[in-house]
Design an enzyme around this catalytic site. Structure first.
Site, PDB file in Angstrom:
ATOM      1  CB  THR A 188      -7.457  -7.927  19.163  1.00 35.24           C
ATOM      2  OG1 THR A 188      -6.722  -6.956  19.942  1.00 35.24           O
ATOM      3  CG2 THR A 188      -8.855  -8.084  18.952  1.00 35.24           C
ATOM      4  CD  GLU A 333     -11.427  -7.459  15.952  1.00 29.67           C
ATOM      5  OE1 GLU A 333     -11.035  -8.416  15.673  1.00 29.67           O
ATOM      6  OE2 GLU A 333     -10.489  -6.105  16.405  1.00 29.67           O
ATOM      7  CE  LYS A 445       0.131  -0.446   0.408  1.00 33.30           C
ATOM      8  NZ  LYS A 445       0.085  -1.042   1.190  1.00 33.30           N
ATOM      9  CD1 TRP A 450      -0.726  -2.198  -3.771  1.00 34.59           C
ATOM     10  CD2 TRP A 450      -3.083  -3.444  -3.424  1.00 34.59           C
ATOM     11  NE1 TRP A 450      -1.692  -2.066  -2.935  1.00 34.59           N
ATOM     12  CE2 TRP A 450      -2.887  -2.093  -2.954  1.00 34.59           C
ATOM     13  CE3 TRP A 450      -3.646  -4.612  -2.745  1.00 34.59           C
ATOM     14  CZ2 TRP A 450      -4.141  -1.723  -2.237  1.00 34.59           C
ATOM     15  CZ3 TRP A 450      -4.960  -3.643  -2.127  1.00 34.59           C
ATOM     16  CH2 TRP A 450      -4.798  -2.340  -2.148  1.00 34.59           C
TER      17      TRP A 450
HETATM   18  P1  ADP Z   1      -7.044 -13.815  16.604  1.00 33.52           P
HETATM   19  O1  ADP Z   1      -6.596 -14.948  15.753  1.00 33.52           O
HETATM   20  O2  ADP Z   1      -6.570 -13.499  17.899  1.00 33.52           O
HETATM   21  O3  ADP Z   1      -8.693 -13.022  16.700  1.00 33.52           O
HETATM   22  P2  ADP Z   1      -6.728 -11.324  14.779  1.00 33.52           P
HETATM   23  O4  ADP Z   1      -8.277 -10.886  15.405  1.00 33.52           O
HETATM   24  O5  ADP Z   1      -6.553 -10.516  15.175  1.00 33.52           O
HETATM   25  O6  ADP Z   1      -6.544 -12.347  16.568  1.00 33.52           O
HETATM   26  O7  ADP Z   1      -7.134 -12.138  13.962  1.00 33.52           O
HETATM   27  C1  ADP Z   1      -7.649 -12.344  12.973  1.00 33.52           C
HETATM   28  C2  ADP Z   1      -7.666 -11.990  11.695  1.00 33.52           C
HETATM   29  O8  ADP Z   1      -7.069 -13.330  11.391  1.00 33.52           O
HETATM   30  C3  ADP Z   1      -8.481 -11.620  10.170  1.00 33.52           C
HETATM   31  O9  ADP Z   1      -8.597 -10.363  10.224  1.00 33.52           O
HETATM   32  C4  ADP Z   1      -7.294 -12.276   9.372  1.00 33.52           C
HETATM   33  O10 ADP Z   1      -6.400 -11.203   9.152  1.00 33.52           O
HETATM   34  C5  ADP Z   1      -6.737 -13.440   9.475  1.00 33.52           C
HETATM   35  N1  ADP Z   1      -7.493 -14.481   9.722  1.00 33.52           N
HETATM   36  C6  ADP Z   1      -9.107 -15.396   9.841  1.00 33.52           C
HETATM   37  N2  ADP Z   1      -8.643 -16.192   9.510  1.00 33.52           N
HETATM   38  C7  ADP Z   1      -8.313 -16.478   7.452  1.00 33.52           C
HETATM   39  C8  ADP Z   1      -8.313 -17.147   6.758  1.00 33.52           C
HETATM   40  N3  ADP Z   1      -9.086 -18.946   6.848  1.00 33.52           N
HETATM   41  N4  ADP Z   1      -7.800 -16.244   5.719  1.00 33.52           N
HETATM   42  C9  ADP Z   1      -6.449 -15.509   5.893  1.00 33.52           C
HETATM   43  N5  ADP Z   1      -6.628 -15.095   7.044  1.00 33.52           N
HETATM   44  C10 ADP Z   1      -7.561 -15.138   8.380  1.00 33.52           C
END
Ligand code: ADP
Length: 552
Positions: A188, A333, A445, A450
């Site tokens: 990640t 993940e 917040k 929120w």
């Molecule tokens: P990577 O982009 O490297 O996979 P992460 O696994 O940390 O990094 O990214 C996943 C995160 O990206 C999700 O937990 C969410 O917060 C955000 N995300 C992915 N797709 C969307 C979406 N369509 N809308 C909003 N947030 C998104």
């Protein structure tokens, strides 16, 4: 009572490879070269070269079961060869994110204990300075042209990819592996703490690929050509390289040509029907096409995810270019397909919009629940928020702990009963549509309520003068936190007074949520995978580096 089925046939990547290179042997992989002719090959030839690579890795470099073989490569056909060869021979493919800071790359390679790195020649200037600190790397294999003089004197042995493959057998007796064995790993982006490794199994990749191919997902067929702009180091290009070998969908690979200009050119020239990328790429393409029109009419659908896709951008693609955008949510993940926003049947195009701008519905392989702020689980009523938790056969159960170490299950990421805590906050409607309002750590917040930073950003990006907007929480004496709105104005557009933007926001957003603090940015800082990097903005604000205007 046991079934009478062949349940002992393991779901392995070598099966996907064999299927793709025989049944869909003529399907094409075209790699953009930036020259007059792209590089063209087929699934059959790619499979044969994957066999040659496996022979080379085993016989020449001594790679065996479970050894990690890393790639530092763009999206191209050689990378597809590595994608299939490495897991199919029983080793573990480790895709390296070439946009990570050097420190993180060094950490990741050492943590995974990579023995070999396959590197595109064009990326040697990035790799060479890191090599003295990579403790486990014995071999560097240079793929494609590049200046190898930067490798002189380095400790690992250096090989040239084509020489390594030349003359080796074009078939390989792929071992019958346990479908639960490690196939590939991806770290990640590590926004907090060290990057964490997710290790995909053959089974999880196989099942996820079938999901990618479903009509309610990307649903591509042999008549399609897909353009994965999303990098192969970013959650396996969302599973596309594996999925297409199941269905015979041709691929157009952008290699390192990821700027809007070349992307527009390759779409016009090679006429893909589908593409996948994060919103920032599409925003750039829209601007490029506005400045220099190109024919992108071959594109029927694009899958957009990785961060919230502004509805205004979805509209623009459809209205201006006839491209239908499918919004999707996922994480490293979750392999990454977690949800996709296909509307229910029987609606008019206008009635479909409220569904299409959500993060979508979960496929059957993904179970979901919302952990309510006060404990327990929030109902699926479209109004009660909670932190999204998921489980399923292509969802991580833990992080890689390191060689010989136990897997890590930090409690902020995994519930006691084994669900993945996503860190995403949202609501789910009675018919299963997920709407994310924020990342838990980005929620503003304010006075016990929120405010969704994403909602404010989307509303701002709907203004004709705004190219990008990022909203972060900043400390406020009276309210605890308040939103700070950072805006990037479109090129060629005069800046609009903040009062006007605030009035514009007031049309769709409750008054108490409207930002008082505003700043004009040249660009919104981005993470290594093109998402808004809000922690940089917060840091700049805290350091007094931003020229903030406070409205009364
Ligand atoms: P990577 O982009 O490297 O996979 P992460 O696994 O940390 O990094 O990214 C996943 C995160 O990206 C999700 O937990 C969410 O917060 C955000 N995300 C992915 N797709 C969307 C979406 N369509 N809308 C909003 N947030 C998104």
């Amino acid at each position: 009572m046991l079934s009478t089925m062949q349940d002992d046939v393991p779901l392995t990547i070598s099966r996907i490879l064999r299927h793709g290179m025989t049944v869909h042997g003529d399907a094409r992989i075209t790699t953009w070269t930036g020259e007059a002719e792209p590089h063209r090959t087929t699934f059959r030839a790619t499979g044969e070269r994957a066999a040659q690579l496996a022979h080379a890795l085993r016989d020449e470099l001594g790679i065996g079961a479970e050894d990690r073989v890393a790639t530092l490569m763009w999206n191209n056909s050689s990378h597809v060869e590595a994608y299939f060869a490495i897991p199919s021979m029983g080793a573990v493919l480790h895709t390296l994110n070439l946009r990570l800071p050097a420190e993180q790359l060094v950490f990741i390679v050492n943590h995974a204990a990579d023995r070999v790195i396959l590197v595109n020649g064009t990326l040697l200037p990035l790799l060479a300075p890191l090599l003295p600190r990579l403790q486990t790397v014995e071999h560097v294999v240079v793929v494609g042209p590049g200046d190898t003089s930067v490798l002189e004197g380095c400790t690992p042995q250096v090989h040239e990819y084509e020489q390594l493959l030349a003359g080796r057998p074009t078939s390989y007796d792929w071992p019958e592996l346990d479908e639960r064995a490690a196939a590939a790993m991806c770290y990640t982006s590590g926004t907090t703490g060290d990057p964490k490794g997710v290790v995909y199994s053959h089974r999880s990749v196989y099942l996820h690929s079938m999901q990618v191919n479903m009509a309610e997902s990307m649903g591509l067929t042999t008549a399609d050509t897909t353009l994965p702009v999303v990098p192969m180091f970013h959650v396996n290009a969302w599973g596309l390289p594996h999925a297409v070998f199941m269905t015979g969908v041709s691929m157009l690979m952008p290699d390192r040509f990821l700027h809007p200009g070349p992307l527009a050119e390759m779409i016009a020239a090679e006429r893909p029907t589908h593409a996948a990328a994060v919103p920032v790429i599409w925003q750039g393409l829209l601007e490029e096409l506005a400045a220099t029109p190109r024919d992108i009419s071959s594109l029927k659908t694009v899958t957009i995810g990785g961060s919230a896709c502004p509805p205004s951008m979805m509209r623009a693609f459809e209205d201006l270019h006839g491209v239908r955008v499918c919004h999707a949510w996922g994480m490293t993940e979750t392999s990454p397909l977690g949800s996709l926003a296909h509307p229910p049947g029987g609606l008019t195009p206008e009635e479909e919009w409220p569904y299409r701008i959500t993060q979508g519905r979960f496929p059957a392989g993904v179970e979901a629940r919302l952990a309510a702020p006060g404990g327990g689980f929030a109902p699926w009523d479209g109004a009660s928020p909670g932190e999204l938790e998921v489980r399923g056969p292509w969802i991580a159960a833990a992080y890689f702990g390191g060689v010989g170490e136990e897997p890590l299950r930090p409690e902020e990421k995994f519930s006691p009963d084994g669900w993945l805590r996503t860190g995403d906050v949202g609501v789910i409607s009675p018919d299963g549509y997920l709407t994310l309002t924020d990342r838990a750590k980005d929620v503003i917040k304010s006075g016990g309520e929120w405010i969704s930073s994403v909602e404010l950003e989307n509303a701002l990006m709907a203004h004709e003068a705004v190219a990008e907007a990022a909203v972060v929480a900043v400390t406020d004496e009276k309210w605890g936190e308040r939103p700070l709105a950072g805006v990037v104005f479109k090129e060629g557009h005069d800046p609009v007074p903040y009062e006007e933007l605030r009035t514009f926001l007031g049309k769709t957003i409750a008054r108490w949520q409207l930002p008082e603090r505003w700043v004009t940015l040249d660009v919104v800082p981005k993470t290594s995978v093109g998402k808004f990097d809000k922690k940089v903005l917060r840091r700049q604000y805290a350091a007094g580096e931003l020229d903030v205007t406070k409205l009364g």
